[in-house]
Structure formats: C-alpha cells, structure tokens
Motif scaffolding. Structure first.
Motif, PDB file in Angstrom:
ATOM      1  N   ILE B 168       0.816  -1.219   0.000  1.00 41.41           N
ATOM      2  CA  ILE B 168       0.000   0.000   0.000  1.00 41.41           C
ATOM      3  C   ILE B 168       0.849   1.268   0.000  1.00 41.41           C
ATOM      4  O   ILE B 168       0.590   2.208  -0.757  1.00 41.41           O
ATOM      5  N   TYR B 194      -3.535  -5.588   9.299  1.00 37.78           N
ATOM      6  CA  TYR B 194      -2.945  -6.159   8.085  1.00 37.78           C
ATOM      7  C   TYR B 194      -1.558  -5.584   7.820  1.00 37.78           C
ATOM      8  O   TYR B 194      -1.323  -4.949   6.793  1.00 37.78           O
ATOM      9  N   PHE B 197       0.262  -5.938   4.371  1.00 37.47           N
ATOM     10  CA  PHE B 197      -0.197  -5.247   3.162  1.00 37.47           C
ATOM     11  C   PHE B 197       0.511  -3.911   2.983  1.00 37.47           C
ATOM     12  O   PHE B 197       0.476  -3.323   1.913  1.00 37.47           O
ATOM     13  N   TYR B 198       1.109  -3.426   4.075  1.00 36.59           N
ATOM     14  CA  TYR B 198       1.721  -2.107   4.004  1.00 36.59           C
ATOM     15  C   TYR B 198       3.200  -2.203   3.705  1.00 36.59           C
ATOM     16  O   TYR B 198       3.809  -1.228   3.346  1.00 36.59           O
TER      17      TYR B 198
END
Lengths: 305, 198
Positions: B168, B194, B197-198
């Motif tokens: 992300i 999450y 996801f980063y």
C-alpha cells in the motif's frame, strides 16, 4: 514543464466507474491484498457490486491428509488460516452482493467458515459446494436456511444425505437446478422426487447410473426440462452370477420417456475420452488425476463454470 | 455539394445488401458503416482532415478517418453532421496539447499499422505508455472523454500491472496519493490488522 501541476492529478479522485473497470482486471488475491486500504475512494470502488457478483475461490485447495478418525481429514493450520483471511476480506468488501459462490471440491471448509460465509451472502443464487467432511449437519442446515434465493447447487461426490435436500425444499423456494459429481443411487433419486419435485435441471454426468434410477427420475420428476447423463456408465441389475451388466445403448422406451424433456444430453461413446475415464475410474471420476479445471465442464450451459 | 445531399443521393442508388458488409472499426470496436461513406471515401478524399483544438487553443490537423475509427465521440460528431469541414474545429477543453498530440499519435499509428503483427503492436504500445504517472493520468482522462476503447483498455491494463503485487505505501507513492481519506484511527487500525499489506 512536466512537474508543474502535481497537485491536479489526483488518483484518489478518479471516477469510480474507471476504478471499478481497473479492479475488475484483478484476481481475488490481488483485489484483497490491500487495494481497499490505499484510500477511501479506492475502498468504495472495491466494494462495488460489479466486482462481487461472483466469488470464485475454485483455485483454492486445502493442504490436507487423510486420517482414520472423524472427520477423516486433517487440514494444515496455515492453509485454514489463509482461507479464513481471504473469506474475511472478500465478504467484508462484497457487502452482501455475492450471487454466485464457487469452491473447489478439494477445499475442506470448516463448519465455522461455512457459517461465517453463509451469513454474509444472503442473496446467494448459485453455490458450488466445497468438500464437506468437516461441516456438521447443523452448520449445513443453518447455512441453507439463510439462502432463501438459492436456485442452483453443485455437490461433490462425498456424501448425498437427504437432509440437505429436505432443508432446501423447506427454505429455497426458487431452487431449480442440481448437479451431482458422483453416483446417484435409488435412495438419492427417491429423495429428489420427495423433496425437489419441481426440479428443472439435473446433471449426473460422468458417474455410474442404474437404469432403474434413470427411469425413476424420468417418470417421477415431472417438471424436469434438462437432464444430462453424458459419459455415464449405464448399468442394469441382472440375475446372478453376473448381478449387473453394462447397458450399451439407450433403448427406445427410455428415449420415449425422455422425449418430453427440452434437453436430454447423453454420450456413450467408446471413443470419447470422458466416457473412457469414467469407465477406468469405475464410475467415480478422480478429477485430481486429470487436467486442472476439467471438473468445471458441463454440457448444460448454465452449469458449466 | 453538401455532404448530406450527397449521402441521400447515394443511398437512393445502393442495394440494401451492400449495407451488410460495410463494417468499420470505431473506438476500437467494429461498427456497421453506412455504405454512402464508404463510397465517398473510395471516390473522394480518404485523407480528408479535421481540426482538433486543445485546451491551450493549439490546433491539430489529423486525418478524419483516423479519429473516426478510434474515438466514438468524434465519430458521432461527424456522423450527425454537427461538424462542418470548411469552418469548424472540435474544441477539446479538457485535453492539453501534450496529451492531445500523444492521443493523435496513438490513433494514427493504430490506423496505419493495424495489419502489423501482434508482437510489434504490443511493443509499440508498451513504448507509447512509457510515461510518468501524471502523463498516464492525462492520457486516461483524454481516452475516457473521447471514448477510445482500445486505448482505455490498454491504460486499464497498465494501471492494473502497476497496482498488483505492490504494498500500500508503495502504491500511494507511485500514484502520489497524499491524502488517503481515512481517519487516523482507521488508518492505525488497518495497519495493525494487516501489517503485511503495508
């Protein structure tokens, strides 16, 4: 020259229709990998019903081993958690718009996973069931009770208990289409007649089918419009010592009964690959041995994946 | 002679079966073309030009057939007769000169090279879209406005490839998304739930 107007190209303000068109190109793993957390506009696009009419998880299979105790299969924890994560994000983004849900027959979904999923797809119309060894009767019934709009079901060959059909007949008033990936014996046929008399489409392809079962279906399912028995090994009971023998062709009386159907799909050809495979596998096709995705095919257009 | 009069005169002469095989590409799709236009193109000037005017008031002259084949908007303008070849120019107030030139480039290349093999076309497309994210954004807006189907599909595919598999923070950097629109609490919660996801 180029860097001047940085502030006016706002990707976060892209027209939602454009974002949805782009996100439609992503597969389920890419779509649930954080795209919805990039910015609030992208999150809104990720929740668009256009993206969630169908949730296709048929590429997921469990990492499992067979064990001698109930439920006779043990699924590796990581494999289970991966599915739970995927379900959690997908079902959250889908905002109850899912109408078709597709699982792989070798995905051993747990009772909790099924219940969680069923609660979040109340508008479900078509379901392709996963393996259901780990699903309890209560879990399955509760799920079906929530799917009032269910029209079409594809079942794997593990077990065909009649309670499933009874639950469907009580709660799914629009149910009309059934596909069974495995043998259909006389008890199952009787259950079909008892609980789903209004069935319109039935696919029994690639399995072993007794002639008396076929006749029962043709005689008693009065609303049937489409029947697919392609590549089935048609058998009939005969006196000992043989007990049974293979029927080589469909006789006139059966054709006569089937003439009222809109579509009666058959294939009994020694040169046909699928007919040969069904024979080799003795009426219970081992789909995992063959090409990926072969199990998805069906001569009935509405049932093909 | 007025274009409309010529059209009517010709359509009176043509048999209806001719309409069946008069098909042309418009906006990247295949659309049935009135036989009168096909005949005109064959008879007269296939290299007839039209004028496009950018937001910076710069005029670009381009073959009519090129733009009509790719842009649904321009095709409609020409077909319904609102464009007068002698006088008018088509004002495109939301497309700047740099972007308009690129769009014309794309349409011209694809019209003149549509018989090239797939690999060469794809290589050209890849080179064509080798622009920074601002340039890509502008092309997307222009293709969307002009309804150029194949260019739009190409850009969607490119953006999709820029997104997939990326974390992300990286996506925000690539697309220069400074204001994510979540509350600080939401953002913190997402990062905690999450982190991968980063």
């Amino acid at each position: 020259m180029e860097d001047g107007d940085y502030s006016i190209r706002r990707w976060e303000d892209l027209d939602i229709d454009i974002l949805v068109k782009i996100f439609q190109l992503l597969d389920i793993f890419e779509l649930t990998a954080g795209i919805a957390h990039v910015c609030s506009a992208w999150r809104m696009a990720c929740c668009d019903p256009l993206l969630w009419k169908t949730l296709d998880l048929s590429m997921l299979k469990s990492n499992f081993i067979k064990i001698p105790l109930e439920p006779f299969v043990y699924v590796d924890g990581r494999s289970d958690r991966k599915l739970t994560r995927l379900l959690k994000i997908s079902l959250s983004l889908s905002r109850q718009s899912i109408m078709t849900l597709i699982f792989h027959f070798n995905l051993y979904v747990s009772d909790e996973q099924l219940t969680y999923t069923a609660e979040r797809c109340p508008k479900l119309r078509r379901l392709v069931l996963p393996a259901w060894n780990r699903i309890k009767k209560t879990g399955m019934c509760k799920a079906i009770r929530g799917w009032k709009d269910l029209e079409s079901l594809t079942m794997p060959s593990i077990a065909n208990p009649p309670y499933l059909l009874e639950e469907i007949s009580n709660h799914c008033k629009n149910f009309s289409e059934l596909k069974i990936m495995g043998p259909c014996d006389i008890y199952f046929a009787s259950s079909l007649v008892a609980f789903l008399p209004k069935l319109k489409v039935l696919s029994l392809r690639c399995s072993m089918l007794y002639k008396d079962v076929l006749i029962e279906i043709l005689d008693r399912l009065q609303h049937l419009e489409v029947l697919n028995i392609s590549h089935c090994i048609l058998m009939e009971a005969v006196p000992p010592p043989q007990h049974k023998r293979v029927v080589r062709e469909i006789d006139q009386s059966i054709r006569q009964k089937a003439s009222r159907l809109r579509e009666f799909i058959t294939c009994m050809d020694d040169n046909c690959i699928m007919c040969n495979r069904t024979r080799t596998d003795e009426g219970l096709v081992r789909w995992y041995k063959y090409e990926e995705g072969l199990w998805k095919a069906d001569e009935v257009r509405s049932l093909a994946l | 002679m007025e274009l409309l009069c010529i059209r009517q005169w010709i359509s009176g002469l043509l048999p209806t079966w001719l309409s069946a095989w008069c098909i042309k590409p418009v906006g990247g799709a295949l659309v049935r073309q009135e036989p009168e236009y096909i005949l005109l193109a064959l008879m007269g000037s296939p290299l007839k030009k039209i004028m496009l005017c950018s937001s910076e008031k710069e005029i670009f002259s381009v073959e009519e057939q090129v733009m009509v084949q790719h842009s649904v908007i321009i095709n409609n303008m020409i077909e319904d007769g609102s464009y007068n070849h002698e006088e008018s120019k088509i004002p495109l107030d939301c497309v700047d000169s740099k972007t308009l030139k690129k769009v014309i480039d794309y349409c011209t290349h694809h019209t003149h090279h549509h018989n090239d093999n797939q690999e060469d076309l794809e290589a050209w497309d890849a080179q064509f879209l080798n622009v920074d994210s601002n340039g890509l954004y502008d092309l997307l807006m222009a293709a969307n406005y002009l309804e150029i189907r194949n260019l739009l599909d190409l850009i969607y595919g490119t953006i999709k490839n820029m997104i997939k598999g990326k974390k992300i923070d990286e996506i925000r950097r690539i697309f220069n998304i400074k204001d994510h629109g979540f509350t600080p609490e939401e953002e913190e919660q997402n990062r905690k739930e999450y982190p991968h996801f980063y």
